[in-house]
Design an enzyme around this catalytic site. Structure first.
Site, PDB file in Angstrom:
ATOM      1  N   TYR A   1     -27.992  -1.207 -46.807  1.00  0.00           N
ATOM      2  CA  TYR A   1     -27.435  -1.748 -45.572  1.00  0.00           C
ATOM      3  C   TYR A   1     -28.579  -1.988 -44.408  1.00  0.00           C
ATOM      4  O   TYR A   1     -28.844  -3.232 -43.869  1.00  0.00           O
ATOM      5  CB  TYR A   1     -26.491  -0.919 -44.974  1.00  0.00           C
ATOM      6  CG  TYR A   1     -25.703  -1.535 -43.704  1.00  0.00           C
ATOM      7  CD1 TYR A   1     -24.957  -2.399 -43.840  1.00  0.00           C
ATOM      8  CD2 TYR A   1     -25.868  -0.811 -42.386  1.00  0.00           C
ATOM      9  CE1 TYR A   1     -24.159  -2.899 -42.443  1.00  0.00           C
ATOM     10  CE2 TYR A   1     -25.435  -1.308 -41.215  1.00  0.00           C
ATOM     11  CZ  TYR A   1     -24.646  -2.590 -41.321  1.00  0.00           C
ATOM     12  OH  TYR A   1     -24.146  -2.753 -40.181  1.00  0.00           O
TER      13      TYR A   1
ATOM     14  N   LYS B   1     -30.325  -5.572 -43.058  1.00  0.00           N
ATOM     15  CA  LYS B   1     -30.299  -5.983 -41.677  1.00  0.00           C
ATOM     16  C   LYS B   1     -31.885  -5.921 -41.093  1.00  0.00           C
ATOM     17  O   LYS B   1     -31.973  -7.146 -40.103  1.00  0.00           O
ATOM     18  CB  LYS B   1     -29.753  -4.737 -40.943  1.00  0.00           C
ATOM     19  CG  LYS B   1     -28.026  -4.775 -41.290  1.00  0.00           C
ATOM     20  CD  LYS B   1     -27.376  -6.068 -40.766  1.00  0.00           C
ATOM     21  CE  LYS B   1     -25.844  -5.833 -40.880  1.00  0.00           C
ATOM     22  NZ  LYS B   1     -25.035  -7.047 -40.730  1.00  0.00           N
TER      23      LYS B   1
HETATM   24  P1  NAD Z   1     -15.337  -5.469 -40.020  1.00  0.00           P
HETATM   25  O1  NAD Z   1     -15.431  -4.947 -41.523  1.00  0.00           O
HETATM   26  O2  NAD Z   1     -14.320  -4.944 -39.199  1.00  0.00           O
HETATM   27  O3  NAD Z   1     -15.273  -7.102 -39.997  1.00  0.00           O
HETATM   28  C1  NAD Z   1     -16.361  -8.022 -40.964  1.00  0.00           C
HETATM   29  C2  NAD Z   1     -15.656  -9.060 -41.323  1.00  0.00           C
HETATM   30  O4  NAD Z   1     -16.366  -9.802 -42.264  1.00  0.00           O
HETATM   31  C3  NAD Z   1     -14.373  -8.807 -42.195  1.00  0.00           C
HETATM   32  O5  NAD Z   1     -13.293  -9.679 -41.680  1.00  0.00           O
HETATM   33  C4  NAD Z   1     -14.587  -9.363 -43.658  1.00  0.00           C
HETATM   34  O6  NAD Z   1     -13.339  -9.836 -44.227  1.00  0.00           O
HETATM   35  C5  NAD Z   1     -15.654 -10.196 -43.325  1.00  0.00           C
HETATM   36  N1  NAD Z   1     -16.513 -10.482 -44.426  1.00  0.00           N
HETATM   37  C6  NAD Z   1     -17.072  -9.644 -45.308  1.00  0.00           C
HETATM   38  N2  NAD Z   1     -17.753 -10.204 -46.273  1.00  0.00           N
HETATM   39  C7  NAD Z   1     -17.363 -11.611 -45.997  1.00  0.00           C
HETATM   40  C8  NAD Z   1     -18.009 -12.731 -47.042  1.00  0.00           C
HETATM   41  N3  NAD Z   1     -18.584 -12.402 -48.047  1.00  0.00           N
HETATM   42  N4  NAD Z   1     -17.657 -13.684 -46.496  1.00  0.00           N
HETATM   43  C9  NAD Z   1     -16.692 -13.979 -45.443  1.00  0.00           C
HETATM   44  N5  NAD Z   1     -16.401 -12.823 -44.734  1.00  0.00           N
HETATM   45  C10 NAD Z   1     -16.809 -11.732 -45.117  1.00  0.00           C
HETATM   46  O7  NAD Z   1     -16.867  -5.157 -39.598  1.00  0.00           O
HETATM   47  P2  NAD Z   1     -17.591  -5.525 -37.996  1.00  0.00           P
HETATM   48  O8  NAD Z   1     -17.727  -3.752 -37.686  1.00  0.00           O
HETATM   49  O9  NAD Z   1     -16.733  -6.281 -37.209  1.00  0.00           O
HETATM   50  O10 NAD Z   1     -19.046  -5.853 -38.565  1.00  0.00           O
HETATM   51  C11 NAD Z   1     -19.399  -7.156 -37.889  1.00  0.00           C
HETATM   52  C12 NAD Z   1     -20.675  -6.996 -38.063  1.00  0.00           C
HETATM   53  O11 NAD Z   1     -21.320  -6.149 -37.238  1.00  0.00           O
HETATM   54  C13 NAD Z   1     -21.300  -6.862 -39.453  1.00  0.00           C
HETATM   55  O12 NAD Z   1     -22.480  -7.819 -39.899  1.00  0.00           O
HETATM   56  C14 NAD Z   1     -21.787  -5.620 -39.476  1.00  0.00           C
HETATM   57  O13 NAD Z   1     -22.839  -5.148 -40.258  1.00  0.00           O
HETATM   58  C15 NAD Z   1     -22.481  -5.472 -37.975  1.00  0.00           C
HETATM   59  N6  NAD Z   1     -22.529  -4.128 -37.370  1.00  0.00           N
HETATM   60  C16 NAD Z   1     -21.268  -3.281 -37.156  1.00  0.00           C
HETATM   61  C17 NAD Z   1     -21.404  -2.080 -36.719  1.00  0.00           C
HETATM   62  C18 NAD Z   1     -20.110  -1.089 -36.316  1.00  0.00           C
HETATM   63  O14 NAD Z   1     -20.412   0.095 -36.154  1.00  0.00           O
HETATM   64  N7  NAD Z   1     -18.912  -1.473 -36.561  1.00  0.00           N
HETATM   65  C19 NAD Z   1     -22.602  -1.645 -36.317  1.00  0.00           C
HETATM   66  C20 NAD Z   1     -23.626  -2.290 -36.357  1.00  0.00           C
HETATM   67  C21 NAD Z   1     -23.499  -3.585 -36.844  1.00  0.00           C
END
Ligand code: NAD
Length: 260
Positions: free
Chosen positions: A152, A156
């Site tokens: 991961y 990133k």
């Molecule tokens: P989440 O899992 O709630 O939402 C992610 C969405 O992406 C989901 O709806 C999923 O179906 C969709 N998805 C996954 N793979 C896919 C694909 N191959 N094609 C199309 N859609 C796809 O996650 P989130 O927390 O809202 O994360 C959003 C972004 O923020 C991500 O890139 C994540 O890495 C990043 N992020 C999140 C956090 C956290 O703590 N939540 C921290 C740092 C970074």
């Protein structure tokens, strides 16, 4: 068909940060292409928003180049323009580096790093027409190393560098490329990978001492796509409660709340 309002495509828009970003753009009068691979969740989210004239849900996979081409056709046919691309879709797996299966490593790279590359290439002609913006959603796990995040965090960090590569190359076409690096945010992803130990570590390491809200991330994403940021490109903006600024222990200087 061309239209007056600006158009953004948000990947991973069915829930979490992507859904909050969708709502933020809609609030400012943009139309939104919501792309997600979870069709039922996406349809439910789009239905709940209830603005079919300004919302186009697309059930596609960001890691599949054919799906990228299909997305371009759908956006051309429906809106005839694209002003911003938000590469937000991502997946996480936390586990020891020496026990991370190659298949997991490959899947994480395909979605988190190759997906944004595929879509940036696919939408380049439309973005060039408008002098558009790309915002990639990275993570504090891409800014600093830690245990359990070999795939991961590396995906990133790669996405942060892809951001800079594209910013430099696409500047001459008037396309700005930036990233937002979220700290921990309470979403389905956090529920999946943040164990009680990890949650405690985050609280100890974050000066603002709390998780971020999806809406706080959405505001930063929107800013980097808006005319308020026309001289900003190639940047990774940490929206992380001060995590990236901190290093060693965080004793508070406030006498009224103490240290512990
Ligand atoms: P989440 O899992 O709630 O939402 C992610 C969405 O992406 C989901 O709806 C999923 O179906 C969709 N998805 C996954 N793979 C896919 C694909 N191959 N094609 C199309 N859609 C796809 O996650 P989130 O927390 O809202 O994360 C959003 C972004 O923020 C991500 O890139 C994540 O890495 C990043 N992020 C999140 C956090 C956290 O703590 N939540 C921290 C740092 C970074």
């Amino acid at each position: 068909m061309s239209q007056d309002s600006k158009v953004v495509l948000v990947t991973g828009a069915a829930r979490g940060i992507g859904l909050a970003a969708t709502e933020r753009f809609l609030r400012d009068g943009w139309s939104v292409v919501m792309l997600d691979r979870e069709g039922a969740e996406l349809a439910a989210a789009a239905r709940a928003i209830g603005q079919p004239e300004r919302v186009l849900p697309l059930t596609l996979d960001v890691s599949n180049p054919d799906d990228g081409a299909q997305a371009v056709e759908a956006v051309r046919a429906r809106f005839g323009r694209l002003d911003a691309l938000v590469n937000n879709a991502g997946i996480a797996h936390f586990g020891p580096a020496m026990e991370t299966p190659l298949a997991i490593w490959n899947e994480i790279m395909a979605v988190n790093l190759t997906g944004p590359f595929i879509l940036s290439q696919a939408f380049f002609p439309l973005l060039r027409d408008r002098g558009g913006a790309i915002v990639n959603i990275t993570s504090i796990s891409g800014l600093r190393a830690s245990t359990l995040r070999v795939a991961y965090g590396t995906s990133k960090a790669g996405l942060a560098h892809l951001t800079r590569q594209l910013a430099v190359e696409l500047a001459s076409y008037g396309i700005r490329v930036n990233a937002v690096a979220p700290g921990p945010v309470e979403t389905a992803m956090a529920k999946k990978v943040h164990s009680p130990e990890i949650r405690k570590d985050y609280h100890d390491a974050i000066p603002l001492n709390r998780y971020g809200l999806p809406e706080e991330l959405a505001d930063a994403i929107f800013f980097l796509c808006s005319p308020a940021s026309t001289y900003i490109t190639g940047q990774v903006l940490a929206v992380d409660g001060g995590f990236d600024a901190a290093g060693i222990g965080l004793p508070t200087l406030r006498r009224d709340i103490g240290n512990g």
